[in-house]
Design an enzyme around this catalytic site. Structure first.
Site, PDB file in Angstrom:
ATOM      1  N   CYS A  48       0.482  -1.164   0.206  1.00 37.72           N
ATOM      2  CA  CYS A  48       0.088   0.071   0.084  1.00 37.72           C
ATOM      3  C   CYS A  48       0.926   1.288   0.064  1.00 37.72           C
ATOM      4  O   CYS A  48       1.781   1.317   0.834  1.00 37.72           O
ATOM      5  CB  CYS A  48      -0.785   0.069   1.143  1.00 37.72           C
ATOM      6  SG  CYS A  48      -1.936   1.465   1.379  1.00 37.72           S
ATOM      7  N   ASP A  55      -0.258  -5.936   0.473  1.00 33.47           N
ATOM      8  CA  ASP A  55      -1.557  -6.460  -0.061  1.00 33.47           C
ATOM      9  C   ASP A  55      -1.208  -7.413  -1.148  1.00 33.47           C
ATOM     10  O   ASP A  55      -0.333  -7.847  -1.467  1.00 33.47           O
ATOM     11  CB  ASP A  55      -2.004  -5.051  -1.229  1.00 33.47           C
ATOM     12  CG  ASP A  55      -2.336  -3.968  -0.429  1.00 33.47           C
ATOM     13  OD1 ASP A  55      -3.127  -4.017   0.524  1.00 33.47           O
ATOM     14  OD2 ASP A  55      -2.061  -2.771  -0.935  1.00 33.47           O
ATOM     15  N   VAL A  70       5.001 -13.219 -24.367  1.00 29.83           N
ATOM     16  CA  VAL A  70       5.874 -12.853 -23.334  1.00 29.83           C
ATOM     17  C   VAL A  70       6.495 -13.854 -22.748  1.00 29.83           C
ATOM     18  O   VAL A  70       6.311 -15.270 -22.704  1.00 29.83           O
ATOM     19  CB  VAL A  70       5.066 -11.977 -22.213  1.00 29.83           C
ATOM     20  CG1 VAL A  70       4.025 -13.035 -21.437  1.00 29.83           C
ATOM     21  CG2 VAL A  70       5.889 -11.514 -21.260  1.00 29.83           C
ATOM     22  N   SER A  72       8.158 -16.233 -20.013  1.00 25.41           N
ATOM     23  CA  SER A  72       7.509 -16.518 -18.743  1.00 25.41           C
ATOM     24  C   SER A  72       8.419 -16.270 -17.451  1.00 25.41           C
ATOM     25  O   SER A  72       8.120 -15.730 -16.737  1.00 25.41           O
ATOM     26  CB  SER A  72       6.833 -17.689 -18.639  1.00 25.41           C
ATOM     27  OG  SER A  72       7.876 -18.869 -18.792  1.00 25.41           O
ATOM     28  N   HIS A  89      -4.215  -1.011  -5.831  1.00 24.23           N
ATOM     29  CA  HIS A  89      -4.696  -1.957  -6.829  1.00 24.23           C
ATOM     30  C   HIS A  89      -4.787  -1.870  -8.122  1.00 24.23           C
ATOM     31  O   HIS A  89      -4.436  -2.552  -8.986  1.00 24.23           O
ATOM     32  CB  HIS A  89      -5.811  -2.616  -6.094  1.00 24.23           C
ATOM     33  CG  HIS A  89      -5.551  -3.168  -4.657  1.00 24.23           C
ATOM     34  ND1 HIS A  89      -4.607  -3.451  -3.868  1.00 24.23           N
ATOM     35  CD2 HIS A  89      -6.423  -3.017  -3.796  1.00 24.23           C
ATOM     36  CE1 HIS A  89      -4.944  -3.761  -2.786  1.00 24.23           C
ATOM     37  NE2 HIS A  89      -6.014  -3.723  -2.168  1.00 24.23           N
ATOM     38  N   GLU A  90      -5.556  -0.711  -8.282  1.00 24.08           N
ATOM     39  CA  GLU A  90      -5.782  -0.274  -9.656  1.00 24.08           C
ATOM     40  C   GLU A  90      -4.676   0.138 -10.563  1.00 24.08           C
ATOM     41  O   GLU A  90      -4.566  -0.368 -11.864  1.00 24.08           O
ATOM     42  CB  GLU A  90      -6.809   0.772  -9.521  1.00 24.08           C
ATOM     43  CG  GLU A  90      -8.152   0.831  -9.126  1.00 24.08           C
ATOM     44  CD  GLU A  90      -8.166   0.916  -7.487  1.00 24.08           C
ATOM     45  OE1 GLU A  90      -9.355   1.046  -7.153  1.00 24.08           O
ATOM     46  OE2 GLU A  90      -7.114   1.253  -6.765  1.00 24.08           O
TER      47      GLU A  90
END
Length: 149
Positions: A48, A55, A70, A72, A89-90
């Protein structure tokens, strides 16, 4: 075909931040075929940016590759670099999706961020580039709605 990567087959340290992480791509052996590739990160962590508390979430990345895939190992190291990164989070969810789109130019991509509750409210974040291509088999992301995960 020669595949050049910066981390595959080599010892690699965990990047200190997402900005320092290097995402590698490799040629898609089936660029003319419409298919879905999925990566699931069931133990994604970040910090956070206000409280410094950890989080935890589940990330599910689905994409229909174009010319590139991509690599891995580089994706795993990139995602791990968020462990000490402060972001909401966004920002984590959408930012990861956008970085992959910039790298790969996929036919289509979506990312679901299913975050565990902290402070009593779970936050789930979903982003996609557009409507999925017609004919693409698109399975459910497999993470149930929040019920005290």
């Amino acid at each position: 075909m020669t595949i050049e990567t910066t981390q595959l087959g080599k010892p690699s340290a965990i990047p200190a931040s997402p900005e320092e992480a290097v995402l590698d791509r490799v040629p898609n052996p089936h660029p003319g075929t419409l298919y879905l590739a999925r990566f699931t990160a069931p133990e994604f962590t970040s910090i956070c940016p206000v409280t410094g508390q950890p989080d935890f979430g589940i990330l599910v990345i689905d994409y229909a590759p174009g010319e590139w895939l991509v690599e891995s190992k580089s994706l795993k190291l990139f995602l791990t670099s968020f462990r000490n990164h402060g972001a909401f989070h966004e920002d984590c969810t959408v930012g990861i999706g956008m970085k992959l789109v910039d790298l790969l130019a996929p036919r289509w991509l979506r990312i679901g961020g299913y975050w565990y509750a902290r402070g009593g409210i779970p936050i789930d974040v979903f982003w996609q580039t557009a409507e999925p291509p017609k004919g693409l088999w698109l399975p459910d992301q497999g993470v149930p709605p929040y019920r005290a995960r």
